[in-house]
Design a protein around this motif. Structure first.
Motif, mmCIF file in Angstrom:
data_model
loop_
_atom_site.group_PDB
_atom_site.id
_atom_site.type_symbol
_atom_site.label_atom_id
_atom_site.label_comp_id
_atom_site.label_asym_id
_atom_site.label_seq_id
_atom_site.Cartn_x
_atom_site.Cartn_y
_atom_site.Cartn_z
ATOM 1 N N PRO A 285 43.742 -58.038 -15.540
ATOM 2 C CA PRO A 285 44.716 -58.569 -16.669
ATOM 3 C C PRO A 285 44.813 -57.546 -17.887
ATOM 4 N N ASN A 286 45.754 -57.725 -18.397
ATOM 5 C CA ASN A 286 46.393 -56.544 -19.490
ATOM 6 C C ASN A 286 45.081 -56.450 -20.475
ATOM 7 N N ARG A 287 44.256 -57.768 -20.904
ATOM 8 C CA ARG A 287 43.269 -57.756 -22.003
ATOM 9 C C ARG A 287 41.799 -57.296 -21.495
ATOM 10 N N GLU A 288 41.907 -56.974 -20.239
ATOM 11 C CA GLU A 288 40.586 -56.378 -19.594
ATOM 12 C C GLU A 288 40.746 -55.079 -18.935
ATOM 13 N N GLN A 289 42.004 -54.489 -19.120
ATOM 14 C CA GLN A 289 42.160 -53.069 -18.541
ATOM 15 C C GLN A 289 41.268 -51.901 -19.233
ATOM 16 N N ASN A 290 41.463 -52.098 -20.549
ATOM 17 C CA ASN A 290 40.338 -51.154 -21.401
ATOM 18 C C ASN A 290 38.877 -51.759 -21.354
ATOM 19 N N LEU A 291 37.750 -51.142 -20.773
ATOM 20 C CA LEU A 291 36.377 -51.744 -20.625
ATOM 21 C C LEU A 291 36.161 -51.995 -22.038
ATOM 22 N N VAL A 292 36.133 -50.813 -22.870
ATOM 23 C CA VAL A 292 35.573 -50.856 -24.432
ATOM 24 C C VAL A 292 36.098 -51.947 -25.086
ATOM 25 N N ASN A 293 37.482 -52.052 -24.988
ATOM 26 C CA ASN A 293 37.958 -53.072 -25.928
ATOM 27 C C ASN A 293 37.831 -54.573 -25.494
ATOM 28 N N TRP A 294 37.790 -54.560 -24.277
ATOM 29 C CA TRP A 294 37.354 -55.965 -23.912
ATOM 30 C C TRP A 294 35.889 -56.398 -23.915
ATOM 31 N N GLN A 298 31.737 -58.597 -26.865
ATOM 32 C CA GLN A 298 30.769 -59.715 -26.138
ATOM 33 C C GLN A 298 29.555 -59.204 -26.016
ATOM 34 N N LEU A 299 29.033 -57.977 -26.679
ATOM 35 C CA LEU A 299 27.812 -57.254 -26.100
ATOM 36 C C LEU A 299 26.677 -57.842 -27.007
ATOM 37 N N LYS A 300 27.069 -58.619 -28.335
ATOM 38 C CA LYS A 300 25.807 -59.245 -29.151
ATOM 39 C C LYS A 300 25.884 -60.492 -28.825
ATOM 40 N N ASP A 301 26.544 -61.232 -27.879
ATOM 41 C CA ASP A 301 26.307 -62.545 -27.670
ATOM 42 C C ASP A 301 25.746 -62.698 -26.289
ATOM 43 N N PRO A 302 24.396 -63.240 -26.445
ATOM 44 C CA PRO A 302 23.772 -63.348 -25.100
ATOM 45 C C PRO A 302 24.424 -64.164 -23.920
ATOM 46 N N ILE A 303 25.104 -65.202 -24.204
ATOM 47 C CA ILE A 303 25.802 -66.047 -23.114
ATOM 48 C C ILE A 303 26.963 -65.153 -22.720
ATOM 49 N N LYS A 304 27.782 -64.665 -23.645
ATOM 50 C CA LYS A 304 28.922 -63.989 -23.119
ATOM 51 C C LYS A 304 28.540 -62.570 -22.346
ATOM 52 N N LEU A 305 27.315 -61.912 -22.924
ATOM 53 C CA LEU A 305 26.699 -61.006 -22.016
ATOM 54 C C LEU A 305 26.389 -61.091 -20.517
ATOM 55 N N ASP A 306 25.703 -62.254 -20.505
ATOM 56 C CA ASP A 306 25.225 -62.787 -19.148
ATOM 57 C C ASP A 306 26.657 -62.891 -18.126
ATOM 58 N N ARG A 307 27.869 -63.279 -18.876
ATOM 59 C CA ARG A 307 29.088 -63.510 -18.224
ATOM 60 C C ARG A 307 29.724 -62.149 -17.586
ATOM 61 N N ILE A 308 29.321 -61.048 -18.427
ATOM 62 C CA ILE A 308 30.183 -59.805 -18.283
ATOM 63 C C ILE A 308 29.233 -58.996 -17.585
ATOM 64 N N MET A 309 28.077 -59.079 -17.023
ATOM 65 C CA MET A 309 26.968 -58.319 -16.172
ATOM 66 C C MET A 309 27.668 -58.175 -15.114
ATOM 67 N N ASP A 310 27.327 -57.063 -14.308
ATOM 68 C CA ASP A 310 27.745 -57.033 -12.917
ATOM 69 C C ASP A 310 27.477 -58.128 -11.886
ATOM 70 N N ALA A 325 19.895 -53.101 -24.022
ATOM 71 C CA ALA A 325 20.852 -52.090 -23.572
ATOM 72 C C ALA A 325 22.380 -52.273 -23.844
ATOM 73 N N ALA A 326 22.659 -53.534 -23.848
ATOM 74 C CA ALA A 326 23.963 -53.723 -24.504
ATOM 75 C C ALA A 326 24.132 -53.430 -26.114
ATOM 76 N N GLY A 327 23.100 -53.757 -26.706
ATOM 77 C CA GLY A 327 22.858 -53.529 -28.190
ATOM 78 C C GLY A 327 23.072 -52.017 -28.252
ATOM 79 N N LEU A 328 22.277 -51.274 -27.473
ATOM 80 C CA LEU A 328 22.647 -49.862 -27.466
ATOM 81 C C LEU A 328 24.039 -49.348 -27.221
ATOM 82 N N ALA A 329 24.520 -49.683 -26.181
ATOM 83 C CA ALA A 329 25.956 -49.432 -26.044
ATOM 84 C C ALA A 329 26.832 -49.949 -27.119
#
Length: 450
Positions: A285-294, A298-310, A325-329
């Motif tokens: 989807p358009n809002r998810e095409q660019n990984l960094v912008n999408w 969400q990287l600093k929210d533990p709940i959202k992070l779990d949702r976007i993990m592989d 690792a997400a905080g470092l990214a």
């Protein structure tokens, strides 16, 4: 002296001697690493004829020798290609040249009609001819014969991180293996940045990080590399080159280039390792095409992070490690270059994550996908589907006696029918393979202390 007026014969003396199989005697190296800027700077005491001193430890191959190594550049030896040209696998026997051991090699041939040219070929020879590190691919030699420009590298068995991470038909990379890859690649960049003459890699991405048999990361393709800031220099401005989705915003907008541009690119790759998504994916989807912008918000929210993990990791990863690792990214992907960490800091941070002990332990098991089946669905032909009703969807496998595969998947509560038992798919169970060993061996599984 104007660069355009310099012929290739004056740049590469070895090109004139391609008919001879004798290996040139090594010359005394300069006390400081030779760079492309040394050749292009009119005030520099180093001339083009000094280039041979920068390649004293490389073998000069003839075109006929490389034809023999690769079976005349056979399609069966083809490994892949890119902007530079095609890459072929070859094998050097121990009798080809004194001091050159028998080994498999990768031969990269410049495509004269491709997007890269002589400058990129020369950059690889200059940088990799002098820079040696366990996390940089080893350049063995080159060929400069007539218009032919070829490079001969060590053969790296497992291919690129891109192939291993995004190939949906192969086993998923386990969590600890992903960390090992990130650490190795970070060490390679840190080595480049901490040179007396810093090197800006400028094209850091998953396809340029190769993996050996032990999943040690090696940086390859130095065609776009250039020298970083030195002495009183405050900035480098150059034409924007690289790959969409990996380049730092300040570099894209202004052409302003520093080692922090590489740090941003590393943050993108780290994000790909965490999410299993490509930096740019036009199929989403358009809002998810660019990984960094999408993903970055969400990287600093533990709940959202779990949702976007592989999802292929199937939750078999360290919760604390993923958050750090997400905080470092998140820091690496800062829009302000000065807010990004150095690669040395990145290395130290990632190495600490390998010491964490909260990685879930699963069974040592690998199930190879069957032929003719596509993950996420099942390919059927003719009447085969009449006797089998199987669907693999969202990690669940259901079986039935009736023909056909329904788009809605398995329904567990139909009227008048007993709910079917949910059977968990094993197609990604290989992600557990290293965690069981890790329980016993700890980090020595990845970084032997001897």
């Amino acid at each position: 002296m104007v660069l355009k007026k310099i012929t290739w014969k004056s740049i590469i003396p070895g090109c004139l001697k391609s008919e001879s199989s004798s290996f040139p005697e090594p010359k005394q190296t300069c006390s400081q690493r030779l760079s492309i800027s040394d050749l292009s700077n009119p005030g520099s005491p180093i001339s083009f004829s000094d280039l041979s001193s920068s390649i004293f430890n490389l073998h000069v191959f003839t075109l006929q020798e490389l034809r023999t190594l690769t079976n005349d550049f056979s399609k069966n030896n083809y490994l892949g290609g890119g902007g530079f040209g095609a890459v072929y696998k070859g094998f050097i026997d121990g009798k080809l040249r004194p001091g050159l051991k028998a080994q498999p090699v990768a031969v990269k041939a410049l495509d004269l009609d491709g997007s890269q040219g002589h400058r990129e070929w020369l950059a690889e020879v200059i940088f990799l001819g002098q820079l040696k590190h366990r996390h940089l691919v080893n350049l063995i030699g080159y060929c400069c014969e007539d218009e032919n420009r070829l490079l001969v590298y060590e053969y790296v068995e497992r291919g690129s991180v891109e192939d291993k991470l995004f190939n949906r038909y192969s086993a998923a990379l386990p969590w600890l293996t992903r960390l090992k890859i990130a650490v190795g690649a970070a060490k390679g960049l840190a080595f480049l940045h901490e040179e007396e003459k810093p090197v800006i890699y400028r094209d850091f991405k998953t396809s340029n990080v190769l993996l050996d048999s032990d999943y040690n990361a090696k940086l390859s393709d130095f065609g776009l590399a250039m020298d970083g800031l030195e002495g009183d220099q405050t900035q480098i401005t150059t034409c924007v080159m690289g790959t969409e989705g990996y380049a730092a915003p300040e570099y894209i907008n202004t052409g302003y280039l520093t080692t922090m541009s590489d740090v941003f690119s590393f943050g993108v790759v780290l994000l790909e390792l965490l999410t299993g998504r490509r930096s740019v994916d036009k199929n989403r989807p358009n809002r998810e095409q660019n990984l960094v912008n999408w993903a970055r918000p969400q990287l600093k929210d533990p709940i959202k992070l779990d949702r976007i993990m592989d999802p292929r990791l199937e939750c078999q990863y360290s919760k604390e490690g993923s958050r750090k690792a997400a905080g470092l990214a998140y820091k690496c992907l800062s829009h302000h270059p000065k807010s990004r960490p150095t690669m040395s800091t990145v290395v130290r941070t990632l190495e600490q994550l390998l010491e964490l002990t909260d990685t879930p332990i699963g069974p040592f098991l690998y199930i190879a996908p069957a032929k003719g089946k596509i993950l996420g669905g099942l390919e059927k032909k003719g009447d085969e589907s009449k006797n089998e009703g199987v669907e693999i969807k969202n990690g669940n496998k259901c079986e039935g006696k009736e023909a056909g595969i329904k788009e809605k998947g398995c329904e567990h509560s139909r009227r008048g029918r007993r709910p079917r038992r949910r059977v968990k798919s094993l197609r990604y169970r290989a992600v557990y393979s290293d965690t069981a060993l890790y329980k016993t061996l700890g980090t020595s599984l990845y970084f032997p202390r001897n």
